[in-house]
Motif scaffolding. Structure first.
Motif, PDB file in Angstrom:
ATOM      1  N   THR A 142       0.844  -1.193   0.000  1.00  0.00           N
ATOM      2  CA  THR A 142       0.000   0.000   0.000  1.00  0.00           C
ATOM      3  C   THR A 142       0.877   1.241   0.000  1.00  0.00           C
ATOM      4  N   ILE A 143       0.601   2.147  -0.932  1.00  0.00           N
ATOM      5  CA  ILE A 143       1.333   3.406  -1.051  1.00  0.00           C
ATOM      6  C   ILE A 143       0.457   4.532  -0.515  1.00  0.00           C
ATOM      7  N   ASP A 144       0.995   5.308   0.411  1.00  0.00           N
ATOM      8  CA  ASP A 144       0.284   6.469   0.952  1.00  0.00           C
ATOM      9  C   ASP A 144       0.917   7.739   0.392  1.00  0.00           C
ATOM     10  N   HIS A 145       0.066   8.642  -0.147  1.00  0.00           N
ATOM     11  CA  HIS A 145       0.609   9.883  -0.699  1.00  0.00           C
ATOM     12  C   HIS A 145       0.200  11.097   0.128  1.00  0.00           C
ATOM     13  N   GLY A 146      -0.217  10.857   1.366  1.00  0.00           N
ATOM     14  CA  GLY A 146      -0.545  11.948   2.265  1.00  0.00           C
ATOM     15  C   GLY A 146      -2.006  12.328   2.267  1.00  0.00           C
ATOM     16  N   ASP A 147      -2.686  12.076   1.153  1.00  0.00           N
ATOM     17  CA  ASP A 147      -4.101  12.424   1.055  1.00  0.00           C
ATOM     18  C   ASP A 147      -4.894  11.293   0.411  1.00  0.00           C
ATOM     19  N   GLY A 148      -4.370  10.084   0.481  1.00  0.00           N
ATOM     20  CA  GLY A 148      -5.032   8.937  -0.116  1.00  0.00           C
ATOM     21  C   GLY A 148      -4.067   7.783  -0.286  1.00  0.00           C
ATOM     22  N   GLN A 149      -4.581   6.669  -0.790  1.00  0.00           N
ATOM     23  CA  GLN A 149      -3.772   5.457  -0.888  1.00  0.00           C
ATOM     24  C   GLN A 149      -4.036   4.710  -2.187  1.00  0.00           C
ATOM     25  N   LEU A 150      -2.998   4.006  -2.643  1.00  0.00           N
ATOM     26  CA  LEU A 150      -3.093   3.082  -3.767  1.00  0.00           C
ATOM     27  C   LEU A 150      -2.525   1.738  -3.322  1.00  0.00           C
ATOM     28  N   ILE A 151      -3.049   0.665  -3.892  1.00  0.00           N
ATOM     29  CA  ILE A 151      -2.602  -0.686  -3.564  1.00  0.00           C
ATOM     30  C   ILE A 151      -2.254  -1.415  -4.857  1.00  0.00           C
ATOM     31  N   ALA A 152      -1.164  -2.168  -4.830  1.00  0.00           N
ATOM     32  CA  ALA A 152      -0.804  -3.049  -5.942  1.00  0.00           C
ATOM     33  C   ALA A 152      -0.622  -4.453  -5.389  1.00  0.00           C
ATOM     34  N   MET A 153      -1.157  -5.452  -6.108  1.00  0.00           N
ATOM     35  CA  MET A 153      -1.094  -6.839  -5.653  1.00  0.00           C
ATOM     36  C   MET A 153      -0.783  -7.759  -6.824  1.00  0.00           C
ATOM     37  N   ILE A 162      -2.460  -9.393 -11.804  1.00  0.00           N
ATOM     38  CA  ILE A 162      -2.001  -8.196 -11.107  1.00  0.00           C
ATOM     39  C   ILE A 162      -3.205  -7.286 -10.916  1.00  0.00           C
ATOM     40  N   ALA A 163      -3.395  -6.790  -9.715  1.00  0.00           N
ATOM     41  CA  ALA A 163      -4.520  -5.902  -9.430  1.00  0.00           C
ATOM     42  C   ALA A 163      -4.000  -4.603  -8.832  1.00  0.00           C
ATOM     43  N   VAL A 164      -4.600  -3.498  -9.248  1.00  0.00           N
ATOM     44  CA  VAL A 164      -4.266  -2.180  -8.708  1.00  0.00           C
ATOM     45  C   VAL A 164      -5.557  -1.536  -8.224  1.00  0.00           C
ATOM     46  N   PHE A 165      -5.497  -0.896  -7.050  1.00  0.00           N
ATOM     47  CA  PHE A 165      -6.662  -0.245  -6.458  1.00  0.00           C
ATOM     48  C   PHE A 165      -6.304   1.178  -6.047  1.00  0.00           C
ATOM     49  N   ALA A 166      -7.291   2.062  -6.091  1.00  0.00           N
ATOM     50  CA  ALA A 166      -7.114   3.437  -5.615  1.00  0.00           C
ATOM     51  C   ALA A 166      -8.343   3.829  -4.811  1.00  0.00           C
ATOM     52  N   ASP A 167      -8.130   4.552  -3.708  1.00  0.00           N
ATOM     53  CA  ASP A 167      -9.267   4.941  -2.881  1.00  0.00           C
ATOM     54  C   ASP A 167     -10.139   5.963  -3.623  1.00  0.00           C
ATOM     55  N   ARG A 168     -11.277   6.292  -3.038  1.00  0.00           N
ATOM     56  CA  ARG A 168     -12.279   7.105  -3.724  1.00  0.00           C
ATOM     57  C   ARG A 168     -12.072   8.598  -3.519  1.00  0.00           C
ATOM     58  N   ALA A 170     -15.576  -0.191  -7.647  1.00  0.00           N
ATOM     59  CA  ALA A 170     -16.244  -1.215  -6.840  1.00  0.00           C
ATOM     60  C   ALA A 170     -17.011  -0.525  -5.719  1.00  0.00           C
ATOM     61  N   PRO A 171     -18.328  -0.400  -5.830  1.00  0.00           N
ATOM     62  CA  PRO A 171     -19.101   0.356  -4.834  1.00  0.00           C
ATOM     63  C   PRO A 171     -18.997  -0.225  -3.430  1.00  0.00           C
ATOM     64  N   VAL A 172     -18.942  -1.546  -3.322  1.00  0.00           N
ATOM     65  CA  VAL A 172     -18.902  -2.161  -1.993  1.00  0.00           C
ATOM     66  C   VAL A 172     -17.607  -1.798  -1.278  1.00  0.00           C
ATOM     67  N   LEU A 173     -16.495  -1.872  -2.007  1.00  0.00           N
ATOM     68  CA  LEU A 173     -15.197  -1.565  -1.410  1.00  0.00           C
ATOM     69  C   LEU A 173     -14.877  -0.078  -1.452  1.00  0.00           C
ATOM     70  N   CYS A 174     -15.582   0.650  -2.323  1.00  0.00           N
ATOM     71  CA  CYS A 174     -15.327   2.082  -2.516  1.00  0.00           C
ATOM     72  C   CYS A 174     -13.903   2.336  -3.006  1.00  0.00           C
ATOM     73  N   TRP A 175     -13.433   1.491  -3.918  1.00  0.00           N
ATOM     74  CA  TRP A 175     -12.113   1.648  -4.520  1.00  0.00           C
ATOM     75  C   TRP A 175     -12.243   1.519  -6.033  1.00  0.00           C
ATOM     76  N   LEU A 197      -0.967   8.774  -9.311  1.00  0.00           N
ATOM     77  CA  LEU A 197      -0.314   9.617  -8.306  1.00  0.00           C
ATOM     78  C   LEU A 197      -0.085  11.028  -8.838  1.00  0.00           C
ATOM     79  N   ARG A 198       0.357  11.129 -10.072  1.00  0.00           N
ATOM     80  CA  ARG A 198       0.600  12.450 -10.656  1.00  0.00           C
ATOM     81  C   ARG A 198      -0.711  13.198 -10.874  1.00  0.00           C
ATOM     82  N   ALA A 199      -1.758  12.477 -11.274  1.00  0.00           N
ATOM     83  CA  ALA A 199      -3.058  13.117 -11.473  1.00  0.00           C
ATOM     84  C   ALA A 199      -3.618  13.644 -10.157  1.00  0.00           C
TER      85      ALA A 199
END
Length: 320
Positions: free
Chosen positions: A204-215, A222-228, A251-256, A279-281
């Protein structure tokens, strides 16, 4: 975690339901060499060049039921000398280590995929790894292949023992970060399943105002997720922008937001590019501001280090 030879065991051995005593007991040269280096190394052994083995690393993981009992498999080697203290890997392939109070036996891969075996005193191992990580950090560039100078990109210590975690060579720019993530994910695609089995690995990568996950999932992709943080699929314009950026849906249930890619080198490249683009966006100006707040591999415990990620580990986070 209770550390036993069954805590983390090579997939070929589990895949066919082989018990420990089904492996042949006439040990191959690799097991004989490894046993001697682990239990009775000479001073010359600790200083000689690695012993090169005329075998590709994939031969450690035979894929058929009969080959699963092969004396040349990692499963047979583990029965002979015990489970490794550290599983890991780099650009060339796996890096597997057995630690004793005085020295370390290393089975790793040279350029071209061939296996090599060596024994080194603990101070020498730590000094070599530290130097290679330090030199690698200085030599890194946007090309993913530059991470080949690092001794390993990831490592799992099933019982939490071994050398202390190395300093992570930080990515200095976005191209460098993309190359680092592509190489790490690509390495997992290449040899994670062979070493660990069906356990998922991710961070999990934290950028100070949100998170992204790579698995990476050996059973899937390979799956990538980003918070809402930037909105949901209820905003049609935002949905179009996210899909155009590379996300596959929300994904509405996970909100990612999520996206899935093939477990291939091309899939690893696409996943790394999406992480960096997102991240840049989101307005992150410098990849050195990112923090790795979680890294996991399966549910058996242990410690997972990701020096190949190019991202600093948050001191407050337990990476396990």
């Amino acid at each position: 975690m209770r550390c036993t030879s069954h805590s983390i065991y090579p997939r070929p051995h589990l895949r066919h339901g082989c018990s420990m005593n089904t492996v042949a007991t006439a040990w191959p040269p690799l097991a004989v060499l490894a046993h001697r280096l682990l239990h009775h190394p000479t001073e010359a052994d600790l200083h000689r060049d690695p012993i090169t083995l005329d075998r590709h690393w994939e031969t450690l993981f035979p894929d058929s039921a009969d080959a699963g009992r092969s004396q040349l498999s990692l499963a047979a080697l583990i029965e002979r000398i015990g489970p490794p203290s550290q599983y890991g890997g780099g650009v060339n392939g796996p890096d597997i280590r057995w630690h004793t109070p005085s020295h370390t036996v290393i089975l790793n891969v040279r350029t071209g995929g061939g296996l090599q075996l060596s024994a080194r005193g603990l101070p020498a191992v730590e000094a070599s790894d530290t130097k290679r990580f330090s030199t690698g950090a200085e030599d890194l560039g946007p090309e993913a292949g530059n991470r080949g100078d690092l001794p390993y990109l990831w490592r799992l210590r099933p019982c939490g023992t071994g050398e202390p975690p190395p300093e992570t060579p930080l990515a200095q720019g976005w191209d460098e970060l993309q190359g680092a993530l592509e190489t790490l994910l690509g390495a997992w695609c290449q040899h994670l399943e062979a070493l660990i089995g069906e356990d998922d690995a991710g961070f999990t990568i934290d950028h100070g105002d949100g998170q992204l996950i790579a698995m990476v999932s050996p059973r899937d992709d390979i799956a990538v997720f980003a918070d809402r943080r930037d909105g949901t699929d209820r905003d049609a314009d935002h949905l179009r922008r996210m899909i155009a950026r590379g996300w596959h849906g929300f994904a509405p249930v996970l909100c990612w937001w999520d996206a899935n890619f093939d477990r291939t080198a091309a899939g690893a490249a696409s996943a790394a590019r999406l992480v960096v683009d997102e991240l840049r966006a989101r307005g992150v100006r410098d990849p050195r501001a990112l923090r790795l707040i979680r890294a996991t591999l399966g549910s058996n415990g242990g410690l997972l280090d990701l020096p190949g990620s190019g991202i600093a580990v948050d001191d407050r986070a337990a990476v396990q």
